[in-house]
Scaffold this motif. Structure first.
Motif, PDB file in Angstrom:
ATOM      1  N   VAL A 205       0.833  -1.204   0.000  1.00 12.31           N
ATOM      2  CA  VAL A 205       0.000   0.000   0.000  1.00 12.31           C
ATOM      3  C   VAL A 205       0.866   1.252   0.000  1.00 12.31           C
ATOM      4  CG1 VAL A 205      -1.893   1.208   1.141  1.00 12.31           C
ATOM      5  CG2 VAL A 205      -1.773  -1.267   1.257  1.00 12.31           C
ATOM      6  N   SER A 206       2.019   1.191   0.652  1.00  8.77           N
ATOM      7  CA  SER A 206       2.876   2.374   0.739  1.00  8.77           C
ATOM      8  C   SER A 206       3.422   2.795  -0.621  1.00  8.77           C
ATOM      9  CB  SER A 206       4.036   2.121   1.704  1.00  8.77           C
ATOM     10  OG  SER A 206       4.960   1.191   1.167  1.00  8.77           O
ATOM     11  N   SER A 207       3.253   1.950  -1.646  1.00  4.15           N
ATOM     12  CA  SER A 207       3.742   2.299  -2.985  1.00  4.15           C
ATOM     13  C   SER A 207       2.915   3.380  -3.661  1.00  4.15           C
ATOM     14  CB  SER A 207       3.749   1.041  -3.875  1.00  4.15           C
ATOM     15  OG  SER A 207       4.547   0.026  -3.315  1.00  4.15           O
ATOM     16  N   ILE A 208       1.841   3.858  -3.002  1.00  2.29           N
ATOM     17  CA  ILE A 208       0.965   4.845  -3.638  1.00  2.29           C
ATOM     18  C   ILE A 208       1.382   6.280  -3.308  1.00  2.29           C
ATOM     19  CG2 ILE A 208      -0.984   3.259  -3.594  1.00  2.29           C
ATOM     20  CD1 ILE A 208      -2.091   4.860  -1.236  1.00  2.29           C
ATOM     21  N   ALA A 209       2.651   6.484  -2.921  1.00  7.69           N
ATOM     22  CA  ALA A 209       3.095   7.814  -2.481  1.00  7.69           C
ATOM     23  C   ALA A 209       2.809   8.894  -3.515  1.00  7.69           C
ATOM     24  CB  ALA A 209       4.582   7.788  -2.153  1.00  7.69           C
TER      25      ALA A 209
ATOM     26  N   GLY B 148       2.173   7.297   3.736  1.00  7.04           N
ATOM     27  CA  GLY B 148       2.933   7.520   4.962  1.00  7.04           C
ATOM     28  C   GLY B 148       2.387   6.732   6.131  1.00  7.04           C
ATOM     29  N   TYR B 149       1.066   6.630   6.212  1.00  6.97           N
ATOM     30  CA  TYR B 149       0.465   5.851   7.301  1.00  6.97           C
ATOM     31  C   TYR B 149       0.908   4.398   7.241  1.00  6.97           C
ATOM     32  CZ  TYR B 149      -2.966   3.014   9.739  1.00  6.97           C
ATOM     33  OH  TYR B 149      -3.550   2.077  10.539  1.00  6.97           O
ATOM     34  N   PHE B 150       0.818   3.800   6.063  1.00  9.35           N
ATOM     35  CA  PHE B 150       1.174   2.390   5.964  1.00  9.35           C
ATOM     36  C   PHE B 150       2.690   2.182   6.065  1.00  9.35           C
ATOM     37  CE2 PHE B 150      -3.176   1.937   4.389  1.00  9.35           C
ATOM     38  CZ  PHE B 150      -3.553   0.801   5.084  1.00  9.35           C
ATOM     39  N   LEU B 151       3.486   3.196   5.723  1.00  9.82           N
ATOM     40  CA  LEU B 151       4.934   3.091   5.911  1.00  9.82           C
ATOM     41  C   LEU B 151       5.286   2.999   7.386  1.00  9.82           C
ATOM     42  CD1 LEU B 151       6.372   5.564   3.249  1.00  9.82           C
ATOM     43  CD2 LEU B 151       6.972   3.147   3.488  1.00  9.82           C
TER      44      LEU B 151
END
Length: 245
Positions: free
Chosen positions: A104-108, A116-119
């Motif tokens: 999910v963090s790949s959607i930056a 950022g939340y999932f990171l």
């Protein structure tokens, strides 16, 4: 070709057992998200989030509060304090949750707040699990987020150096190449064009060999190196990088 890679992973998912199918969908979602296909990626991610029992709040304020809370928890805990465990020692659901956070963090590029939340959530879960390969990825991801927030390179490097140590000990080419890529991108954002190009060249050298999941990083790395040449005023080298019309 992230869309083609995503389609290939989804096709493989139909031939796997349930656990293997989840991993293939995670790989597909990551390729689609990082490659610029958020609608297709989210369709896959919703299935993954449900399987990993990870909530997805639509409220930006709640997401922002969660980011601040997890960053405070990480600051209090520290990044270097963890009990290392082999992958087989960690519960499959815990591993799936970490992997899903990374996907999910790949959607930056399309939703930096949700990314950022999932990171930070992924790093928190990776520290608790102690599995070193996933922890190396999570540390690189958080460093990338900090660089994108405008923090200078010296503030970004400590997490990257820890990730580099883990990746080198594991001999994980993708994790090691990702460390150099994040360092190169962070240096670019900090205005250190020469350092950026050197780190990006190291990343590309590593990621080109045996890292099919690195296609998005390789594409962005090549673009960043061209920008570095432009900002340095090295127009001759920049012209040599542009294919003839």
């Amino acid at each position: 070709w992230p869309r083609e890679a995503g389609a290939a992973y989804l096709a493989l998912a139909t031939r796997e057992d349930p656990a293997g199918a989840l991993q293939r969908r995670r790989q597909a979602a990551r390729q689609l998200m990082a490659g610029g296909y958020p609608d297709e990626g989210f369709a896959v991610l919703r299935q993954l989030l449900a399987a990993a029992r990870l909530p997805l709040s639509p409220r930006p304020l709640r997401i922002a509060v969660s980011i601040l809370l997890h960053m405070l928890l990480l600051r209090l805990r520290g990044r270097a304090r963890f009990r290392e465990r082999a992958e087989a020692e960690v519960a499959p659901l815990a591993l799936l949750r970490i992997d899903t956070c990374e996907a999910v963090s790949s959607i930056a590029a399309t939703d930096p707040m949700l990314s950022g939340y999932f990171l930070v959530l992924g790093l928190w879960l990776a520290l608790r699990a102690g599995e070193p390969r996933r922890l190396a990825h999570a540390l690189s991801g958080e460093a990338h987020m900090r660089a994108g927030m405008g923090q200078p390179l010296p503030r970004v490097l400590p997490a990257l150096r820890l990730a580099q140590q883990l990746a080198a000990r594991l001999d994980d080419r993708y994790a090691l190449g990702r460390v150099h890529f994040v360092e190169g991108h962070a240096a670019h954002l900090d205005g250190r064009w020469r350092e950026s190009s050197q780190a990006l060249e190291r990343a590309e050298e590593i990621l080109r060999e045996g890292c099919p999941e690195a296609a998005p990083q390789l594409e962005l790395s090549a673009a960043l190196r061209m920008y570095n040449l432009r900002y340095r005023g090295d127009l001759g080298a920049l012209a040599a990088q542009v294919p003839p019309l």
